[in-house]
Design a protein around this motif. Structure first.
Motif, PDB file in Angstrom:
ATOM      1  N   UNK A 103       2.129  -9.708  -7.579  1.00  0.00           N
ATOM      2  CA  UNK A 103       2.961  -8.592  -8.042  1.00  0.00           C
ATOM      3  C   UNK A 103       3.606  -7.876  -6.852  1.00  0.00           C
ATOM      4  N   UNK A 152       5.159  -6.739 -14.695  1.00  0.00           N
ATOM      5  CA  UNK A 152       4.267  -5.601 -14.910  1.00  0.00           C
ATOM      6  C   UNK A 152       4.950  -4.244 -14.766  1.00  0.00           C
ATOM      7  N   UNK A 153       5.914  -4.099 -13.860  1.00  0.00           N
ATOM      8  CA  UNK A 153       6.400  -2.754 -13.545  1.00  0.00           C
ATOM      9  C   UNK A 153       6.997  -2.055 -14.762  1.00  0.00           C
ATOM     10  N   UNK A 175      -2.480   0.557 -17.398  1.00  0.00           N
ATOM     11  CA  UNK A 175      -1.520  -0.312 -16.713  1.00  0.00           C
ATOM     12  C   UNK A 175      -1.742  -1.780 -17.058  1.00  0.00           C
ATOM     13  N   UNK A 209       7.452  -7.656  -5.482  1.00  0.00           N
ATOM     14  CA  UNK A 209       7.861  -6.282  -5.732  1.00  0.00           C
ATOM     15  C   UNK A 209       8.063  -5.979  -7.230  1.00  0.00           C
ATOM     16  N   UNK A 210       7.111  -6.425  -8.041  1.00  0.00           N
ATOM     17  CA  UNK A 210       7.168  -6.054  -9.461  1.00  0.00           C
ATOM     18  C   UNK A 210       5.912  -5.273  -9.841  1.00  0.00           C
ATOM     19  N   UNK A 211       5.138  -4.822  -8.811  1.00  0.00           N
ATOM     20  CA  UNK A 211       3.873  -4.149  -9.110  1.00  0.00           C
ATOM     21  C   UNK A 211       4.109  -2.746  -9.653  1.00  0.00           C
ATOM     22  N   UNK A 212       3.058  -2.249 -10.327  1.00  0.00           N
ATOM     23  CA  UNK A 212       3.113  -0.874 -10.823  1.00  0.00           C
ATOM     24  C   UNK A 212       2.707   0.050  -9.679  1.00  0.00           C
ATOM     25  N   UNK A 213       3.045   1.356  -9.784  1.00  0.00           N
ATOM     26  CA  UNK A 213       2.763   2.260  -8.675  1.00  0.00           C
ATOM     27  C   UNK A 213       1.279   2.487  -8.441  1.00  0.00           C
ATOM     28  N   UNK A 262      -2.510  -9.565  -8.543  1.00  0.00           N
ATOM     29  CA  UNK A 262      -2.223  -8.308  -7.852  1.00  0.00           C
ATOM     30  C   UNK A 262      -1.436  -8.571  -6.573  1.00  0.00           C
ATOM     31  N   UNK A 312      -5.621  -6.845 -17.154  1.00  0.00           N
ATOM     32  CA  UNK A 312      -6.240  -8.053 -16.580  1.00  0.00           C
ATOM     33  C   UNK A 312      -7.675  -7.762 -16.158  1.00  0.00           C
TER      34      UNK A 312
END
Lengths: 566, 85
Positions: free
Chosen positions: B77, A557-558, A272, B81-85, B74, A277
């Motif tokens: 993000x 990132x998503x 990911x 609301x652009x974070x990974x799951x 972190x 990072x």
């Protein structure tokens, strides 16, 4: 047990470990071969990056350099660590989101141009070969000193080991052997440092012992400054290089580090963006363990060396009563003694009292002998030096092989080959790269040391600006990037070639541009590249819509997914 | 995801990176190179201060800076609301 028996035992064990890992981590896909399947944990990747990055130069040569340069040696300490801050914040997360296999991949796609891709391939291959030659030579030197085999045999054994795990396991094999190699090398570096720190200052932690009072009174650094001045050197804690040159060299090394392809690709191997990072954080932590110890080792080694040669009374030690390590290293030609005044005593100084020629590279390797540490510690240092050299060599060879098979063949010349064929070409390319690297180690061209400045200068002047602007300036386009890279490379290479090869006699501060040495000129090349890329990009048409969308895409990132072909 | 949200995330990201890189510059190029001779008049744990920044302190700060960046990003993000799951 003798040093030799210990060395065979420890080096043999560590090599079997590397081979075992190679067999366990065989790969059968290009994704596994190029980026270890994209499933490496950030902690493991941090260790692998640290081993990948810390070469024979970091392990064997750096403390010796600092030992002889004093404060001027700082350029290596800050220059080779500070780049990770740039990597973590400006490159790694975005390149991970981009999600392909190589640096030329990003340059070629982002600037929608095979010319840009080709420039990147040539730079990547050149930088990596320059670098790998030094590693193979390091392997040879360690073998010849500690196992008393000829340098060439050492190089061939090293080639065979690297070939085995790089060709079989690709990035996956390299990653997990690098994790093991990091453990070996950091243990091998810290153990003698801790021993020596305790002997000299009573502190367990070398980073504290370095500034502390010595067992026989007085601060270590004060004593070192005193000794240095007495012997005609400048004080250890003050510098002799000009401030602008120190600034430029540090900057060139930092941006060069952040632009080195074998370091950048390590960030493609994690699942990911947030892991990329974290990897950078772990990597610098693991690197800093060695890099903050190195200046302490340098200072300890200098005090020990001066006092064993000149004696506690500063009158010189009788050669007949000299410790064994001096004779051991005289055999390799790395220490020379010439009894100029015929008194039978050795003496080391800056001025004409000097009778010693000491190669800087031996400081780390000879340190445990100088401090009279047990034989197994000396053997451990040999295994550590080999781990450092092999791990870096493997990372570089992978960059060379993937540049050929992926960027040059699959992306440009033979677009319709299958994955299986691409993997075969990657392994063939790795084979030839190992052989060429070995030949460079056996027949080192006289200019290897001269061209190290090249590796960093070129990485700084070509990749770093192209990647940064590709992420942070949406307007940067093909025309800008290509002209920027060409100007940066031509300027930097021209400056280095002029002072190193055309006019080496004139290589001094009075002839340098603004007093900047060839080692530091990459920083100017980088700035030139940025200015040219920016100006030309804004004078020509903006990049096509799908490229601007790509930039938007890599900024969040998503949706990263595993590194893959799109 | 809206362009506006992405824009706000990107701006905040740039502000954070600019602040952290300012510290990066001050400890290394500032304390370790430009001000090193002046700082050497002070001492810390037996080291002249400028020399300590050059050969020790700057590297400690580099490590801390990256971890601050990791944790702040972190949080950022998730906030946008652009974070990974």
């Amino acid at each position: 047990m003798s040093v030799m028996t210990w060395t065979y035992l420890i080096v043999g064990l560590s090599f079997s470990l590397y081979i075992g890992i190679a067999i366990w981590s065989r790969v059968s896909t290009t994704q596994g071969y190029y980026v270890a399947g994209g499933g490496v944990s950030p902690l493991a990747n941090g260790m692998a990056t640290a081993a990948d990055w810390m070469s024979a130069a970091s392990f064997i040569s750096m403390a010796g350099l600092i030992s002889f340069m004093g404060r001027d040696g700082t350029v290596y300490l800050m220059g080779w660590t500070g780049g990770y801050v740039l990597l973590a914040m400006l490159l790694a997360p975005y390149l991970r989101k981009f999600g392909k296999y190589t640096v030329p991949d990003f340059i070629g796609d982002r600037y929608y141009s095979d010319t840009a891709r080709l420039v990147a391939v040539i730079c990547a291959v050149f930088v990596s070969f320059t670098y790998v030659a030094g590693q193979m030579r390091g392997v040879g030197i360690v073998f010849s000193r500690f196992l008393e085999v000829p340098i060439n045999t050492g190089v061939i054994i090293g080639m065979a080991i690297v070939f085995f795990y790089a060709v079989l396991g690709g990035m996956k094999g390299i990653t997990y052997t690098q994790v093991a190699q990091y453990c070996v090398l950091i243990f091998a570096y810290l153990v003698p440092a801790v021993f020596i720190s305790m002997l000299l200052t009573g502190h367990v932690i070398p980073q504290f012992g370095f500034g502390a009072e010595m067992q026989d009174g007085g601060h270590l650094l004060d004593k070192l400054n005193g000794l240095s001045t007495e012997l005609g050197f400048s004080p250890y804690t003050s510098g002799t290089k000009s401030t602008i040159d120190v600034f430029a060299i540090t900057f060139a090394l930092m941006v060069g580090t952040a632009g080195l392809p074998h370091v950048i690709v390590r960030f493609f191997t994690v699942p990911k963006v947030s892991d990329a990072r974290k990897s950078a954080g772990w990597a610098l932590f693991f690197i800093a363990l060695l890099y903050t110890t190195a200046p302490a080792v340098a200072a300890f080694a200098r005090v020990n060396m001066i006092t064993t040669i000149n004696g506690a009374d500063g009158q010189g030690v009788l050669a007949t009563e000299a410790p064994a390590w001096i004779a051991n290293w005289q055999k390799t030609g790395l220490i020379k003694w010439e009894d100029k005044n015929g008194d039978g005593r050795m003496f080391y100084a800056k001025d004409d009292r000097n009778e010693m020629t000491i190669d800087r590279d031996i400081m780390v390797l000879a340190n445990p002998e100088i401090a009279k540490l047990p034989n197994w510690v000396i053997a451990l240092v040999a295994a550590g030096g080999l781990a450092a050299a092999l791990s870096t060599a493997a990372g570089l060879l992978l960059v060379i092989s993937s540049s050929i098979s992926h960027d040059l063949l699959k992306k440009m010349i033979m677009k319709d080959i299958t994955e299986k064929q691409e993997l075969l070409y990657a392994r063939v390319a790795a084979f030839f790269a190992v052989v060429i690297a070995g030949l460079l180690g056996i027949f080192p061209p006289a200019f290897v040391a001269q061209v190290v400045a090249f590796a960093f200068g070129l990485a700084a002047a070509s990749f770093f600006p192209a990647i940064i602007l590709g992420i942070f300036d949406k307007r940067a386009n093909m025309q800008g990037a290509i002209s920027g890279m060409v100007v940066g490379i031509v300027f930097t290479a021209g400056y280095i070639i002029y002072f190193k090869f055309v006019n080496p006699a004139g290589n001094n501060a009075s002839n340098w541009l603004w007093g900047i040495s060839p080692e530091g000129i990459g920083s100017i090349g980088m700035l030139l590249n940025i200015v040219v890329t920016y100006t030309i990009s804004h004078l020509t048409a903006p990049p096509p819509a799908h490229i601007q969308e790509l930039v938007d895409h890599i900024r969040v990132p998503r949706g990263a997914g595993a590194a893959t072909h799109h | 995801m809206s362009k506006e949200r992405e824009g706000a995330y990107w701006k905040e990201n740039l502000r954070l990176v600019a602040a952290l890189l300012a510290i990066w510059f001050i400890v290394s190029y500032g304390c370790g190179i430009l001000l090193v001779d002046w700082l050497d008049q002070f001492h810390i744990a037996g080291f002249p201060l400028g020399f300590w920044f050059a050969q020790q302190g700057s590297m400690y700060v580099f490590v801390v800076l990256i971890w601050v960046y990791v944790f702040r990003m972190n949080t950022m993000d998730r906030k946008h609301d652009v974070h990974e799951d």
